[in-house]
Design an enzyme around this catalytic site. Structure first.
Site, PDB file in Angstrom:
ATOM      1  CB  SER A 117      -5.389  -4.081  -5.442  1.00 37.70           C
ATOM      2  OG  SER A 117      -4.040  -4.274  -5.784  1.00 37.70           O
TER       3      SER A 117
ATOM      4  CE  LYS B 246      -2.904  -0.283  -2.402  1.00 38.89           C
ATOM      5  NZ  LYS B 246      -4.200  -0.175  -1.706  1.00 38.89           N
TER       6      LYS B 246
ATOM      7  CE1 TYR C 282      -0.333   2.120  -2.798  1.00 35.22           C
ATOM      8  CE2 TYR C 282       0.242   1.780  -5.112  1.00 35.22           C
ATOM      9  CZ  TYR C 282      -0.699   2.081  -4.140  1.00 35.22           C
ATOM     10  OH  TYR C 282      -1.998   2.343  -4.517  1.00 35.22           O
TER      11      TYR C 282
HETATM   12  N1  LIG Z   1      -5.223   7.799  -6.095  1.00 35.27           N
HETATM   13  C1  LIG Z   1      -4.604   6.886  -6.832  1.00 35.27           C
HETATM   14  O1  LIG Z   1      -3.893   7.211  -7.787  1.00 35.27           O
HETATM   15  C2  LIG Z   1      -4.792   5.441  -6.564  1.00 35.27           C
HETATM   16  C3  LIG Z   1      -5.222   4.973  -5.320  1.00 35.27           C
HETATM   17  N2  LIG Z   1      -5.340   3.629  -5.108  1.00 35.27           N
HETATM   18  C4  LIG Z   1      -5.764   3.119  -3.797  1.00 35.27           C
HETATM   19  O2  LIG Z   1      -7.054   3.612  -3.491  1.00 35.27           O
HETATM   20  C5  LIG Z   1      -7.181   3.813  -2.090  1.00 35.27           C
HETATM   21  C6  LIG Z   1      -7.669   5.228  -1.817  1.00 35.27           C
HETATM   22  O3  LIG Z   1      -6.743   6.135  -2.357  1.00 35.27           O
HETATM   23  P1  LIG Z   1      -7.034   7.701  -2.444  1.00 35.27           P
HETATM   24  O4  LIG Z   1      -8.480   7.926  -2.512  1.00 35.27           O
HETATM   25  O5  LIG Z   1      -6.140   8.232  -3.474  1.00 35.27           O
HETATM   26  O6  LIG Z   1      -6.463   8.131  -1.019  1.00 35.27           O
HETATM   27  P2  LIG Z   1      -6.629   9.473  -0.138  1.00 35.27           P
HETATM   28  O7  LIG Z   1      -5.287   9.770   0.410  1.00 35.27           O
HETATM   29  O8  LIG Z   1      -7.330  10.526  -0.899  1.00 35.27           O
HETATM   30  O9  LIG Z   1      -7.559   8.947   1.055  1.00 35.27           O
HETATM   31  C7  LIG Z   1      -7.089   7.961   1.905  1.00 35.27           C
HETATM   32  C8  LIG Z   1      -8.156   7.605   2.911  1.00 35.27           C
HETATM   33  O10 LIG Z   1      -7.679   6.563   3.767  1.00 35.27           O
HETATM   34  C9  LIG Z   1      -7.790   6.965   5.128  1.00 35.27           C
HETATM   35  N3  LIG Z   1      -6.721   6.354   5.903  1.00 35.27           N
HETATM   36  C10 LIG Z   1      -5.387   6.469   5.708  1.00 35.27           C
HETATM   37  N4  LIG Z   1      -4.704   5.804   6.649  1.00 35.27           N
HETATM   38  C11 LIG Z   1      -5.617   5.241   7.464  1.00 35.27           C
HETATM   39  C12 LIG Z   1      -5.535   4.461   8.648  1.00 35.27           C
HETATM   40  N5  LIG Z   1      -4.357   4.118   9.171  1.00 35.27           N
HETATM   41  N6  LIG Z   1      -6.678   4.063   9.238  1.00 35.27           N
HETATM   42  C13 LIG Z   1      -7.874   4.390   8.722  1.00 35.27           C
HETATM   43  N7  LIG Z   1      -8.019   5.145   7.610  1.00 35.27           N
HETATM   44  C14 LIG Z   1      -6.907   5.578   7.006  1.00 35.27           C
HETATM   45  C15 LIG Z   1      -7.687   8.484   5.055  1.00 35.27           C
HETATM   46  O11 LIG Z   1      -8.244   9.154   6.171  1.00 35.27           O
HETATM   47  P3  LIG Z   1      -7.356   9.538   7.485  1.00 35.27           P
HETATM   48  O12 LIG Z   1      -6.038  10.026   6.992  1.00 35.27           O
HETATM   49  O13 LIG Z   1      -8.172  10.541   8.207  1.00 35.27           O
HETATM   50  O14 LIG Z   1      -7.236   8.259   8.265  1.00 35.27           O
HETATM   51  C16 LIG Z   1      -8.524   8.749   3.813  1.00 35.27           C
HETATM   52  O15 LIG Z   1      -9.888   8.697   4.121  1.00 35.27           O
HETATM   53  C17 LIG Z   1      -5.822   3.478  -1.497  1.00 35.27           C
HETATM   54  O16 LIG Z   1      -5.840   2.147  -1.012  1.00 35.27           O
HETATM   55  C18 LIG Z   1      -4.881   3.599  -2.666  1.00 35.27           C
HETATM   56  O17 LIG Z   1      -3.741   2.785  -2.521  1.00 35.27           O
HETATM   57  C19 LIG Z   1      -5.119   2.713  -6.094  1.00 35.27           C
HETATM   58  C20 LIG Z   1      -4.714   3.127  -7.326  1.00 35.27           C
HETATM   59  C21 LIG Z   1      -4.521   4.516  -7.653  1.00 35.27           C
HETATM   60  C1  LIG Z   2      -0.411  -6.606 -20.974  1.00 37.27           C
HETATM   61  C2  LIG Z   2      -0.815  -5.249 -21.075  1.00 37.27           C
HETATM   62  C3  LIG Z   2      -0.515  -4.358 -19.951  1.00 37.27           C
HETATM   63  C4  LIG Z   2      -1.050  -3.023 -20.141  1.00 37.27           C
HETATM   64  C5  LIG Z   2      -0.829  -1.831 -19.376  1.00 37.27           C
HETATM   65  C6  LIG Z   2       0.135  -1.665 -18.287  1.00 37.27           C
HETATM   66  C7  LIG Z   2       0.026  -0.361 -17.584  1.00 37.27           C
HETATM   67  C8  LIG Z   2       0.631  -0.394 -16.232  1.00 37.27           C
HETATM   68  C9  LIG Z   2       0.619   0.928 -15.546  1.00 37.27           C
HETATM   69  C10 LIG Z   2       0.726   0.804 -14.072  1.00 37.27           C
HETATM   70  C11 LIG Z   2       0.363   2.052 -13.380  1.00 37.27           C
HETATM   71  C12 LIG Z   2       0.384   1.943 -11.905  1.00 37.27           C
HETATM   72  C13 LIG Z   2      -0.274   3.137 -11.264  1.00 37.27           C
HETATM   73  C14 LIG Z   2      -0.395   2.989  -9.798  1.00 37.27           C
HETATM   74  C15 LIG Z   2      -1.341   4.005  -9.225  1.00 37.27           C
HETATM   75  C16 LIG Z   2      -1.309   4.065  -7.773  1.00 37.27           C
HETATM   76  O1  LIG Z   2      -1.666   3.143  -7.097  1.00 37.27           O
HETATM   77  C17 LIG Z   2      -0.723   5.293  -7.223  1.00 37.27           C
HETATM   78  N1  LIG Z   2      -1.265   6.497  -7.719  1.00 37.27           N
HETATM   79  C18 LIG Z   2      -0.670   5.285  -5.782  1.00 37.27           C
HETATM   80  O2  LIG Z   2       0.667   5.342  -5.480  1.00 37.27           O
END
Ligand SMILES: NC(=O)C1=CN([C@@H]2O[C@H](COP(=O)(O)OP(=O)(O)OC[C@H]3O[C@@H](n4cnc5c(N)ncnc54)[C@H](OP(=O)(O)O)[C@@H]3O)[C@@H](O)[C@H]2O)C=CC1
Ligand SMILES: CCCCCCCCCCCCCCCC(=O)[C@@H](N)CO
Length: 324
Positions: free
Chosen positions: A173, A191, A187
């Site tokens: 998530s 999630k 988004y």
């Molecule tokens: N980076 C961040 O700040 C944060 C990320 N997340 C979550 O973590 C997860 C990974 O993120 P992150 O590492 O940043 O992402 P990246 O964009 O770096 O990597 C995404 C991966 O997902 C694959 N992917 C995307 N679409 C599909 C599809 N339709 N079918 C199969 N594979 C797919 C991509 O490969 P390909 O395109 O080749 O399919 C790639 O391997 C996500 O779910 C994201 O929402 C959560 C919080 C913060």
């Molecule tokens: C009660 C106390 C609460 C304390 C802290 C609250 C902080 C909230 C911050 C939320 C940040 C969301 C980032 C999403 C990242 C992500 O998924 C993307 N990079 C992808 O789009």
């Protein structure tokens, strides 16, 4: 000191202990350990960012790893990079999670799965008013429906395994799946959806010794984030900065530790820990200590949450005042 004072003090010390014992007896599902050494781990989105870091660490720990994504070249590159850092070969499989038939075929081709990590995800931050329906649909399709496809495809073989050892289904998530954030209407919806899926699914699969985890990372340094940052509303960045950024390796480490200990909620940093306590709701909790923390700090966490909202709405007001 009078006898009545002493017995009052004794009672004060005893009450939390009795409460802890009570929680220990009632927390459900029961605590579990899910080893990954020598077991088959399938990580979707394993060719980049958090997924790649998860794959690297699992391979280093002796798991048999398969990574799934769409782009075969990126999968090959990821495989080569994992071999370089661990000396181990992972299996790769190309499929689009949005295509159920393709997912089914991919899952069947890689053999029974012990730990399924649904990590694939896409994210484009934009005010709903400015976001194209195509982008909105993609986020819901890939992050949420794609995860349904994966679980539907993998569940039959996970359930019919003969050894009956504990296995896991984990969902990636986001902290934006615990609190709605400006710029993340689609988004966050995708999630938050994973939470409903996870809570309901855990009840359905507990009898099969299948354990569900939900991982909530903050902003994490990945190719996906670099892409997102190219066009991100200013307010999204300001509000998301309430939680510290992390490296993909750090998130993967927290994720594995949470999955292996069977935790339902897996926060990744201190702010994430607070968020998980604040949004515990009716989520399952296996740890009586965490349950204790949730109960005694509930009121205080609500106050902290209100303070964050106060500060976020302050930023929004300022922003609008400056951009009139
Ligand atoms: N980076 C961040 O700040 C944060 C990320 N997340 C979550 O973590 C997860 C990974 O993120 P992150 O590492 O940043 O992402 P990246 O964009 O770096 O990597 C995404 C991966 O997902 C694959 N992917 C995307 N679409 C599909 C599809 N339709 N079918 C199969 N594979 C797919 C991509 O490969 P390909 O395109 O080749 O399919 C790639 O391997 C996500 O779910 C994201 O929402 C959560 C919080 C913060
Ligand atoms: C009660 C106390 C609460 C304390 C802290 C609250 C902080 C909230 C911050 C939320 C940040 C969301 C980032 C999403 C990242 C992500 O998924 C993307 N990079 C992808 O789009």
């Amino acid at each position: 000191m009078a006898v009545s004072d002493l017995s009052f003090l004794a009672l004060c010390a005893l009450l939390p202990i009795i409460f802890l014992i009570f929680l220990k007896l009632i927390v459900r599902p029961r605590p579990v350990k899910i080893p990954i050494k020598s077991r088959h781990v399938l990580i979707t989105g394993g060719s980049s960012g958090i997924g790649l870091a998860l794959a690297n660490q699992a391979a280093a720990e002796g798991a048999r790893v398969t990574i799934l994504a769409r782009n075969l070249e990126k999968l090959e590159e990821a495989k080569a990079s994992i071999r370089l850092s661990t000396g181990i070969d992972v299996a790769i499989v190309s499929a689009d999670v949005c295509d159920f038939e393709a997912v089914k075929e991919a899952v069947d081709s890689v053999g029974p799965i012990d730990v399924l990590v649904c990590n694939q995800g896409v994210f484009v931050a934009q005010e709903l008013e400015n976001q194209e329906m195509k982008e909105i649909r993609d986020m819901i399709e890939i992050n949420l429906i794609g995860t349904f496809n994966l679980v539907k495809a993998a569940l039959p073989s996970m359930k019919s395994r003969t050894d009956r050892k504990p296995v896991s289904i984990a969902f990636m998530s986001s902290q934006a799946g615990q609190v709605g954030i400006y710029g993340y209407t689609a988004y966050s919806a995708s999630k938050f959806g994973l939470r409903g899926l996870a809570e309901a699914l855990q009840q359905e699969v507990i009898a099969d010794n299948i354990h569900v985890s939900l991982i909530f990372p903050p902003d994490t340094d990945t190719p996906g984030l670099a892409e997102e940052n190219k066009r991100k509303p200013r307010l999204t960045s300001i509000i998301a900065a309430s939680s510290g950024a992390m490296k993909a390796d750090e998130v993967a480490k927290k994720a594995w530790s949470g999955i292996k200990s069977g935790s339902f909620f897996v926060p990744c940093n201190l702010e994430g820990f607070m968020l998980s306590v604040a949004t515990a709701g009716l989520s399952p909790q296996r740890s009586y200590l965490m349950a204790f923390v949730e109960v005694i700090s509930a009121g205080l966490m609500r106050v902290a949450g209100l303070c964050f909202q106060w500060s976020w709405y302050g930023s929004i007001e300022n922003f609008h005042a400056q951009h009139k």
